[in-house]
Design a protein around this motif. Structure first.
Motif, PDB file in Angstrom:
ATOM      1  N   VAL A 166     -25.474 -30.033 -46.510  1.00  0.00           N
ATOM      2  CA  VAL A 166     -25.778 -28.675 -46.954  1.00  0.00           C
ATOM      3  C   VAL A 166     -24.459 -27.912 -46.946  1.00  0.00           C
ATOM      4  CG1 VAL A 166     -26.998 -26.559 -46.324  1.00  0.00           C
ATOM      5  CG2 VAL A 166     -28.128 -28.762 -46.029  1.00  0.00           C
ATOM      6  N   PHE A 167     -24.085 -27.334 -48.084  1.00  0.00           N
ATOM      7  CA  PHE A 167     -22.796 -26.639 -48.173  1.00  0.00           C
ATOM      8  C   PHE A 167     -22.808 -25.655 -49.336  1.00  0.00           C
ATOM      9  CE2 PHE A 167     -22.823 -30.461 -50.688  1.00  0.00           C
ATOM     10  CZ  PHE A 167     -22.192 -30.110 -51.874  1.00  0.00           C
ATOM     11  N   PRO A 168     -21.994 -24.642 -49.396  1.00  0.00           N
ATOM     12  CA  PRO A 168     -21.120 -24.177 -48.304  1.00  0.00           C
ATOM     13  C   PRO A 168     -21.946 -23.446 -47.257  1.00  0.00           C
ATOM     14  CG  PRO A 168     -20.991 -22.658 -50.152  1.00  0.00           C
ATOM     15  CD  PRO A 168     -21.892 -23.785 -50.581  1.00  0.00           C
ATOM     16  N   ASN A 169     -21.447 -23.409 -46.060  1.00  0.00           N
ATOM     17  CA  ASN A 169     -22.124 -22.708 -44.975  1.00  0.00           C
ATOM     18  C   ASN A 169     -21.057 -22.181 -44.033  1.00  0.00           C
ATOM     19  OD1 ASN A 169     -24.013 -21.728 -43.242  1.00  0.00           O
ATOM     20  ND2 ASN A 169     -24.653 -23.712 -42.442  1.00  0.00           N
ATOM     21  N   PRO A 170     -20.889 -20.868 -43.970  1.00  0.00           N
ATOM     22  CA  PRO A 170     -21.698 -19.818 -44.589  1.00  0.00           C
ATOM     23  C   PRO A 170     -21.504 -19.741 -46.104  1.00  0.00           C
ATOM     24  CG  PRO A 170     -19.893 -18.852 -43.328  1.00  0.00           C
ATOM     25  CD  PRO A 170     -19.859 -20.329 -43.099  1.00  0.00           C
ATOM     26  N   THR A 171     -22.446 -19.052 -46.765  1.00  0.00           N
ATOM     27  CA  THR A 171     -22.406 -18.911 -48.210  1.00  0.00           C
ATOM     28  C   THR A 171     -22.507 -17.441 -48.589  1.00  0.00           C
ATOM     29  OG1 THR A 171     -23.419 -19.590 -50.294  1.00  0.00           O
ATOM     30  CG2 THR A 171     -24.923 -19.153 -48.486  1.00  0.00           C
ATOM     31  N   GLN A 172     -22.077 -17.131 -49.809  1.00  0.00           N
ATOM     32  CA  GLN A 172     -22.242 -15.766 -50.299  1.00  0.00           C
ATOM     33  C   GLN A 172     -23.310 -15.701 -51.384  1.00  0.00           C
ATOM     34  OE1 GLN A 172     -18.308 -14.346 -51.254  1.00  0.00           O
ATOM     35  NE2 GLN A 172     -17.902 -13.896 -49.107  1.00  0.00           N
ATOM     36  N   SER A 173     -23.680 -16.864 -51.939  1.00  0.00           N
ATOM     37  CA  SER A 173     -24.729 -16.831 -52.957  1.00  0.00           C
ATOM     38  C   SER A 173     -25.689 -17.998 -52.795  1.00  0.00           C
ATOM     39  CB  SER A 173     -24.130 -16.811 -54.355  1.00  0.00           C
ATOM     40  OG  SER A 173     -23.350 -17.971 -54.574  1.00  0.00           O
ATOM     41  N   ASN A 174     -25.292 -19.201 -53.220  1.00  0.00           N
ATOM     42  CA  ASN A 174     -26.209 -20.326 -53.213  1.00  0.00           C
ATOM     43  C   ASN A 174     -25.739 -21.440 -52.287  1.00  0.00           C
ATOM     44  OD1 ASN A 174     -27.685 -18.912 -55.111  1.00  0.00           O
ATOM     45  ND2 ASN A 174     -26.588 -19.833 -56.810  1.00  0.00           N
ATOM     46  N   VAL A 175     -26.649 -22.357 -51.979  1.00  0.00           N
ATOM     47  CA  VAL A 175     -26.345 -23.479 -51.095  1.00  0.00           C
ATOM     48  C   VAL A 175     -26.629 -24.765 -51.857  1.00  0.00           C
ATOM     49  CG1 VAL A 175     -27.024 -24.672 -48.981  1.00  0.00           C
ATOM     50  CG2 VAL A 175     -26.891 -22.201 -49.001  1.00  0.00           C
ATOM     51  N   ASN A 176     -25.696 -25.690 -51.798  1.00  0.00           N
ATOM     52  CA  ASN A 176     -25.886 -27.004 -52.412  1.00  0.00           C
ATOM     53  C   ASN A 176     -26.484 -27.940 -51.384  1.00  0.00           C
ATOM     54  OD1 ASN A 176     -24.559 -26.559 -55.039  1.00  0.00           O
ATOM     55  ND2 ASN A 176     -22.805 -26.138 -53.738  1.00  0.00           N
ATOM     56  N   LEU A 177     -27.438 -28.729 -51.837  1.00  0.00           N
ATOM     57  CA  LEU A 177     -28.084 -29.709 -50.984  1.00  0.00           C
ATOM     58  C   LEU A 177     -27.867 -31.061 -51.636  1.00  0.00           C
ATOM     59  CD1 LEU A 177     -29.998 -30.155 -48.557  1.00  0.00           C
ATOM     60  CD2 LEU A 177     -31.886 -29.805 -50.134  1.00  0.00           C
ATOM     61  N   SER A 178     -27.194 -31.942 -50.922  1.00  0.00           N
ATOM     62  CA  SER A 178     -26.886 -33.270 -51.437  1.00  0.00           C
ATOM     63  C   SER A 178     -27.666 -34.284 -50.603  1.00  0.00           C
ATOM     64  CB  SER A 178     -25.383 -33.495 -51.307  1.00  0.00           C
ATOM     65  OG  SER A 178     -25.058 -34.809 -51.664  1.00  0.00           O
ATOM     66  N   MET A 179     -28.383 -35.186 -51.272  1.00  0.00           N
ATOM     67  CA  MET A 179     -29.206 -36.175 -50.572  1.00  0.00           C
ATOM     68  C   MET A 179     -29.061 -37.508 -51.299  1.00  0.00           C
ATOM     69  SD  MET A 179     -32.515 -33.712 -50.258  1.00  0.00           S
ATOM     70  CE  MET A 179     -32.341 -33.225 -51.961  1.00  0.00           C
ATOM     71  N   TYR A 180     -27.943 -38.187 -51.077  1.00  0.00           N
ATOM     72  CA  TYR A 180     -27.637 -39.323 -51.942  1.00  0.00           C
ATOM     73  C   TYR A 180     -28.117 -40.673 -51.436  1.00  0.00           C
ATOM     74  CZ  TYR A 180     -23.572 -39.988 -48.920  1.00  0.00           C
ATOM     75  OH  TYR A 180     -22.764 -40.189 -47.845  1.00  0.00           O
ATOM     76  N   LYS A 181     -28.744 -40.744 -50.241  1.00  0.00           N
ATOM     77  CA  LYS A 181     -29.214 -42.046 -49.764  1.00  0.00           C
ATOM     78  C   LYS A 181     -30.722 -42.080 -49.542  1.00  0.00           C
ATOM     79  CE  LYS A 181     -25.209 -43.467 -46.974  1.00  0.00           C
ATOM     80  NZ  LYS A 181     -24.904 -43.731 -45.563  1.00  0.00           N
ATOM     81  N   ILE A 182     -31.440 -41.070 -49.992  1.00  0.00           N
ATOM     82  CA  ILE A 182     -32.890 -41.069 -49.806  1.00  0.00           C
ATOM     83  C   ILE A 182     -33.497 -42.029 -50.821  1.00  0.00           C
ATOM     84  CG2 ILE A 182     -34.998 -39.678 -49.974  1.00  0.00           C
ATOM     85  CD1 ILE A 182     -33.396 -37.321 -48.901  1.00  0.00           C
ATOM     86  N   PRO A 183     -34.336 -42.975 -50.378  1.00  0.00           N
ATOM     87  CA  PRO A 183     -34.940 -43.924 -51.321  1.00  0.00           C
ATOM     88  C   PRO A 183     -35.740 -43.204 -52.406  1.00  0.00           C
ATOM     89  CG  PRO A 183     -35.404 -44.554 -49.044  1.00  0.00           C
ATOM     90  CD  PRO A 183     -34.762 -43.204 -49.000  1.00  0.00           C
ATOM     91  N   GLU A 184     -35.717 -43.755 -53.610  1.00  0.00           N
ATOM     92  CA  GLU A 184     -36.407 -43.117 -54.733  1.00  0.00           C
ATOM     93  C   GLU A 184     -37.900 -42.988 -54.506  1.00  0.00           C
ATOM     94  OE1 GLU A 184     -35.604 -44.382 -58.705  1.00  0.00           O
ATOM     95  OE2 GLU A 184     -33.464 -44.613 -58.271  1.00  0.00           O
ATOM     96  N   ASP A 185     -38.495 -43.920 -53.751  1.00  0.00           N
ATOM     97  CA  ASP A 185     -39.938 -43.863 -53.533  1.00  0.00           C
ATOM     98  C   ASP A 185     -40.316 -43.020 -52.307  1.00  0.00           C
ATOM     99  OD1 ASP A 185     -38.896 -45.578 -51.652  1.00  0.00           O
ATOM    100  OD2 ASP A 185     -40.483 -47.080 -51.847  1.00  0.00           O
ATOM    101  N   ALA A 186     -39.342 -42.395 -51.679  1.00  0.00           N
ATOM    102  CA  ALA A 186     -39.632 -41.564 -50.502  1.00  0.00           C
ATOM    103  C   ALA A 186     -40.257 -40.243 -50.943  1.00  0.00           C
ATOM    104  CB  ALA A 186     -38.357 -41.293 -49.716  1.00  0.00           C
ATOM    105  N   SER A 187     -41.130 -39.731 -50.099  1.00  0.00           N
ATOM    106  CA  SER A 187     -41.705 -38.407 -50.318  1.00  0.00           C
ATOM    107  C   SER A 187     -40.819 -37.423 -49.560  1.00  0.00           C
ATOM    108  CB  SER A 187     -43.126 -38.384 -49.767  1.00  0.00           C
ATOM    109  OG  SER A 187     -43.554 -37.053 -49.607  1.00  0.00           O
ATOM    110  N   THR A 188     -40.176 -36.516 -50.291  1.00  0.00           N
ATOM    111  CA  THR A 188     -39.243 -35.575 -49.670  1.00  0.00           C
ATOM    112  C   THR A 188     -39.663 -34.147 -49.988  1.00  0.00           C
ATOM    113  OG1 THR A 188     -37.481 -37.179 -49.989  1.00  0.00           O
ATOM    114  CG2 THR A 188     -36.806 -34.933 -49.468  1.00  0.00           C
ATOM    115  N   VAL A 189     -39.676 -33.298 -48.959  1.00  0.00           N
ATOM    116  CA  VAL A 189     -39.990 -31.884 -49.151  1.00  0.00           C
ATOM    117  C   VAL A 189     -38.879 -31.068 -48.499  1.00  0.00           C
ATOM    118  CG1 VAL A 189     -41.630 -30.010 -48.702  1.00  0.00           C
ATOM    119  CG2 VAL A 189     -42.471 -32.326 -49.126  1.00  0.00           C
ATOM    120  N   VAL A 190     -38.270 -30.179 -49.297  1.00  0.00           N
ATOM    121  CA  VAL A 190     -37.223 -29.286 -48.805  1.00  0.00           C
ATOM    122  C   VAL A 190     -37.813 -27.879 -48.780  1.00  0.00           C
ATOM    123  CG1 VAL A 190     -34.942 -28.305 -49.276  1.00  0.00           C
ATOM    124  CG2 VAL A 190     -35.395 -30.720 -49.769  1.00  0.00           C
ATOM    125  N   THR A 191     -37.688 -27.198 -47.644  1.00  0.00           N
ATOM    126  CA  THR A 191     -38.233 -25.848 -47.526  1.00  0.00           C
ATOM    127  C   THR A 191     -37.149 -24.907 -47.018  1.00  0.00           C
ATOM    128  OG1 THR A 191     -40.355 -26.839 -46.925  1.00  0.00           O
ATOM    129  CG2 THR A 191     -40.150 -24.485 -46.593  1.00  0.00           C
TER     130      THR A 191
END
Length: 107
Positions: free
Chosen positions: A32-57
């Motif tokens: 999760v970056f940048p942190n701290p942020t002034q506008s938006n946050v990027n979320l990178s998840m490059y090793k989560i299996p394609e068949d995984a159920s993922t929920v970001v809140t």
């Protein structure tokens, strides 16, 4: 005793990610970056299996749900520019069992 190690009170300030989150983050390639942020946050998840159920809140400091992303892409942007300055929390839950939590500061 001057040789005694000073251990800060871990309840006073929570780290950006706790130890459990850091281990899971390495396994799943989550950042999760940048942190701290002034506008938006990027979320990178490059090793989560394609068949995984993922929920970001995204939550505000009062625990109110602001955004939910179900089965997000490997790169997502959480839009914080319309929210006021303060502390926000991001949870990433994978297959209803692995839970990662991040504290994000918007300036």
């Amino acid at each position: 005793n001057p040789n005694r190690l000073f251990i800060p009170d871990s309840t006073a300030t929570k780290p950006e990610a706790d130890e459990g989150t850091m281990k899971l983050a390495m396994n799943y390639g989550v950042s999760v970056f940048p942190n701290p942020t002034q506008s938006n946050v990027n979320l990178s998840m490059y090793k989560i299996p394609e068949d995984a159920s993922t929920v970001v809140t995204l939550f505000d400091n009062a625990g109110k749900t602001l955004q939910i992303l179900k089965n997000p892409k490997q790169q997502e942007e959480l839009l914080l520019q319309d929210y006021k300055e303060g502390i926000y929390y991001i949870s990433v839950i994978i297959n209803n069992k692995d839970k990662l939590y991040y504290k994000v500061i918007k300036q």
